[in-house]
Design a protein around this motif. Structure first.
Motif, mmCIF file in Angstrom:
data_model
loop_
_atom_site.group_PDB
_atom_site.id
_atom_site.type_symbol
_atom_site.label_atom_id
_atom_site.label_comp_id
_atom_site.label_asym_id
_atom_site.label_seq_id
_atom_site.Cartn_x
_atom_site.Cartn_y
_atom_site.Cartn_z
ATOM 1 N N GLN A 271 -1.062 9.721 10.473
ATOM 2 C CA GLN A 271 -1.068 8.263 10.502
ATOM 3 C C GLN A 271 -2.256 7.669 9.757
ATOM 4 O OE1 GLN A 271 1.369 6.408 11.580
ATOM 5 N NE2 GLN A 271 0.331 4.466 11.139
ATOM 6 N N ASN A 272 -3.457 8.252 9.936
ATOM 7 C CA ASN A 272 -4.639 7.676 9.300
ATOM 8 C C ASN A 272 -4.556 7.775 7.773
ATOM 9 O OD1 ASN A 272 -4.951 10.523 9.549
ATOM 10 N ND2 ASN A 272 -7.141 10.340 9.152
ATOM 11 N N ILE A 273 -3.978 8.874 7.282
ATOM 12 C CA ILE A 273 -3.822 9.047 5.833
ATOM 13 C C ILE A 273 -2.775 8.079 5.294
ATOM 14 C CG2 ILE A 273 -3.051 10.658 4.034
ATOM 15 C CD1 ILE A 273 -4.301 12.901 5.697
ATOM 16 N N TRP A 274 -1.684 7.917 6.035
ATOM 17 C CA TRP A 274 -0.623 7.007 5.606
ATOM 18 C C TRP A 274 -1.140 5.564 5.531
ATOM 19 C CZ3 TRP A 274 3.433 6.591 2.909
ATOM 20 C CH2 TRP A 274 4.315 5.516 3.055
ATOM 21 N N GLU A 275 -1.925 5.172 6.504
ATOM 22 C CA GLU A 275 -2.467 3.811 6.499
ATOM 23 C C GLU A 275 -3.385 3.593 5.293
ATOM 24 O OE1 GLU A 275 -4.320 3.257 10.285
ATOM 25 O OE2 GLU A 275 -2.403 3.036 11.365
ATOM 26 N N LYS A 276 -4.213 4.594 4.992
ATOM 27 C CA LYS A 276 -5.101 4.483 3.832
ATOM 28 C C LYS A 276 -4.298 4.374 2.537
ATOM 29 C CE LYS A 276 -8.722 7.140 3.438
ATOM 30 N NZ LYS A 276 -9.555 8.371 3.435
ATOM 31 N N LYS A 277 -3.203 5.148 2.434
ATOM 32 C CA LYS A 277 -2.380 5.116 1.221
ATOM 33 C C LYS A 277 -1.680 3.779 1.052
ATOM 34 C CE LYS A 277 -1.407 10.013 0.434
ATOM 35 N NZ LYS A 277 -0.382 11.073 0.349
ATOM 36 N N THR A 278 -1.144 3.257 2.136
ATOM 37 C CA THR A 278 -0.425 1.976 2.033
ATOM 38 C C THR A 278 -1.384 0.846 1.670
ATOM 39 O OG1 THR A 278 -0.603 1.699 4.442
ATOM 40 C CG2 THR A 278 1.439 2.643 3.598
ATOM 41 N N GLN A 279 -2.560 0.852 2.269
ATOM 42 C CA GLN A 279 -3.545 -0.194 1.955
ATOM 43 C C GLN A 279 -3.979 -0.114 0.489
ATOM 44 O OE1 GLN A 279 -6.680 0.412 4.824
ATOM 45 N NE2 GLN A 279 -5.372 -0.090 6.561
ATOM 46 N N LEU A 280 -4.171 1.096 0.009
ATOM 47 C CA LEU A 280 -4.584 1.297 -1.381
ATOM 48 C C LEU A 280 -3.467 0.923 -2.343
ATOM 49 C CD1 LEU A 280 -6.602 2.310 -3.469
ATOM 50 C CD2 LEU A 280 -5.880 4.652 -2.946
ATOM 51 N N ALA A 281 -2.232 1.325 -2.017
ATOM 52 C CA ALA A 281 -1.087 1.068 -2.901
ATOM 53 C C ALA A 281 -0.847 -0.422 -3.086
ATOM 54 C CB ALA A 281 0.163 1.734 -2.333
ATOM 55 N N ILE A 282 -0.935 -1.179 -2.005
ATOM 56 C CA ILE A 282 -0.674 -2.621 -2.062
ATOM 57 C C ILE A 282 -1.767 -3.342 -2.855
ATOM 58 C CG2 ILE A 282 -0.491 -4.699 -0.630
ATOM 59 C CD1 ILE A 282 0.818 -2.862 1.520
ATOM 60 N N LYS A 283 -2.956 -2.763 -2.843
ATOM 61 C CA LYS A 283 -4.094 -3.382 -3.528
ATOM 62 C C LYS A 283 -3.976 -3.289 -5.061
ATOM 63 C CE LYS A 283 -8.188 -1.403 -3.493
ATOM 64 N NZ LYS A 283 -9.486 -0.850 -3.002
ATOM 65 N N ILE A 284 -3.271 -2.263 -5.550
ATOM 66 C CA ILE A 284 -3.158 -2.046 -7.001
ATOM 67 C C ILE A 284 -2.033 -2.922 -7.570
ATOM 68 C CG2 ILE A 284 -2.700 -0.335 -8.814
ATOM 69 C CD1 ILE A 284 -3.775 1.795 -6.904
ATOM 70 N N LYS A 285 -2.319 -3.671 -8.616
ATOM 71 C CA LYS A 285 -1.319 -4.544 -9.225
ATOM 72 C C LYS A 285 -0.220 -3.715 -9.899
ATOM 73 C CE LYS A 285 -4.562 -8.338 -10.050
ATOM 74 N NZ LYS A 285 -5.222 -9.199 -11.062
ATOM 75 N N PRO A 286 1.042 -4.150 -9.793
ATOM 76 C CA PRO A 286 2.157 -3.369 -10.339
ATOM 77 C C PRO A 286 1.990 -3.010 -11.816
ATOM 78 C CG PRO A 286 2.985 -5.148 -8.968
ATOM 79 C CD PRO A 286 1.506 -5.357 -9.094
ATOM 80 N N GLU A 287 1.505 -3.957 -12.625
ATOM 81 C CA GLU A 287 1.387 -3.692 -14.064
ATOM 82 C C GLU A 287 0.313 -2.641 -14.371
ATOM 83 O OE1 GLU A 287 -0.768 -7.623 -13.111
ATOM 84 O OE2 GLU A 287 1.140 -6.623 -12.609
ATOM 85 N N LEU A 288 -0.624 -2.456 -13.436
ATOM 86 C CA LEU A 288 -1.674 -1.459 -13.663
ATOM 87 C C LEU A 288 -1.134 -0.036 -13.550
ATOM 88 C CD1 LEU A 288 -4.625 -0.769 -14.201
ATOM 89 C CD2 LEU A 288 -5.097 -1.083 -11.753
#
Length: 327
Positions: A271-288
């Motif tokens: 769970q802790n790894i999944w939360e970190k991944k989702t937070q990081l993924a949403i932070k990155i702009k799609p075009e990047l």
């Protein structure tokens, strides 16, 4: 051929007189070599020759002679470097001459075995199978199968944790499962993995990936990862796979809603790894993401095709530029 096609031949009980397994996954190479050997003959009728113990004349004579005490004669040869065409074809021909014999080559490590693989064909009743590194979801399924065969009850998150702890190394993960089986615990949990298993290296690959994608300085950790023996191309593959996961999470959250780990990755990470991944993924702009993928593809092409004198220094300089894009 590839593993999927060979699996179909195995299910159809198609047999060859000579087999060769090679590629990126030592675990699958060894697993399939042993699987085929045990399907052809009983354990006592299988002779295993490893690396420097290989002697061409002995192997050829062994394959040409039928056993007085068994109906099948199987030679499993583990190699770290390819055999030349003359030796390979003579050993295959020996098995065609003596239908009681089968030779199986398990070609381990980073050696270039492609040329050797071309000597195996339907014409001489032989087959070469190239094994690629399993995707994480496939690897977790393999670990689940191994755990069940050991009679273990387990939490899937614990298998994920074990796999990532060992930098996606199936051999090390399976070996630790065998150790955990001795504990005779009711169920294998992430906490149990933490207590009894130890990841390889002084630097966590997972921490390195998170830090890199957060635009942090990773020079020290990158240095240690490469010093500890991680191949530059393998490291790039791990980074690209991590970026791809983040892209899938980002795309899912923007088009469907709350990310679902099982639907996106095919398994449920801790769970802790999944939360970190989702937070990081949403932070990155799609075009990047497109820019990051292009950068990694170009970097891999440079390392594989250009005459770069120092791959280590080149990838360190390149990943600093990569990190700059995320700041």
């Amino acid at each position: 051929m590839y593993k999927k096609e060979f699996d179909g031949l195995l299910r159809a009980k198609k047999e060859f007189c000579a087999y060769m397994f090679f590629g990126q996954s030592d675990y699958l190479i060894e697993k399939y070599a042993n699987l085929v050997a045990n399907s052809v003959a009983a354990g006592e009728d299988i002779e295993k020759i490893y690396f420097d113990d290989f002697d061409f004349k002995y192997a050829k004579d062994k394959l040409l002679q039928s056993s007085l005490f068994a109906s099948k004669n199987v030679l499993l040869i583990k190699l770290a470097k390819k055999l030349n065409k003359n030796e390979t074809t003579q050993l295959i021909e020996a098995c065609n001459t003596n239908p009681d014999s089968t030779v199986i080559f398990a070609c381990m490590g980073d050696g270039d075995f492609k040329t050797m693989g071309s000597y195996f064909s339907n014409k001489n009743n032989s087959v070469s199978v190239r094994m690629f590194t399993p995707y994480p979801s496939e690897a977790i399924q393999i670990l689940e199968s191994e755990a069940k065969s050991l009679g273990l009850r387990y939490e899937v998150s614990a298998l994920n944790h074990l796999f990532f702890m060992h930098r996606n190394d199936l051999n090390l993960s399976v070996n630790d499962l065998k150790k955990l089986a001795i504990l005779n615990e009711e169920s294998i949990s992430s906490k149990l993995v933490e207590i009894h298993c130890f990841g390889i290296g002084s630097v966590s690959l997972e921490d390195f990936l998170f830090n890199l994608m957060n635009g942090q300085l990773v020079k020290r950790d990158l240095h240690f990862l490469l010093e500890e023996g991680m191949n530059e191309i393998n490291l790039l593959t791990q980074i690209a796979a991590f970026v791809h996961q983040l892209f899938m999470i980002s795309s899912y959250s923007r088009t469907i809603g709350t990310p679902n780990a099982r639907e996106i990755l095919g398994y449920v990470p801790p769970q802790n790894i999944w939360e970190k991944k989702t937070q990081l993924a949403i932070k990155i702009k799609p075009e990047l993401f497109l820019e990051l993928f292009n950068f990694l593809n170009d970097l891999e092409l440079d390392l594989k095709s250009s005459k770069i004198p120092d791959h280590n220094a080149y990838i360190q300089a390149s990943l600093r530029k990569f990190s700059d894009k995320l700041r």
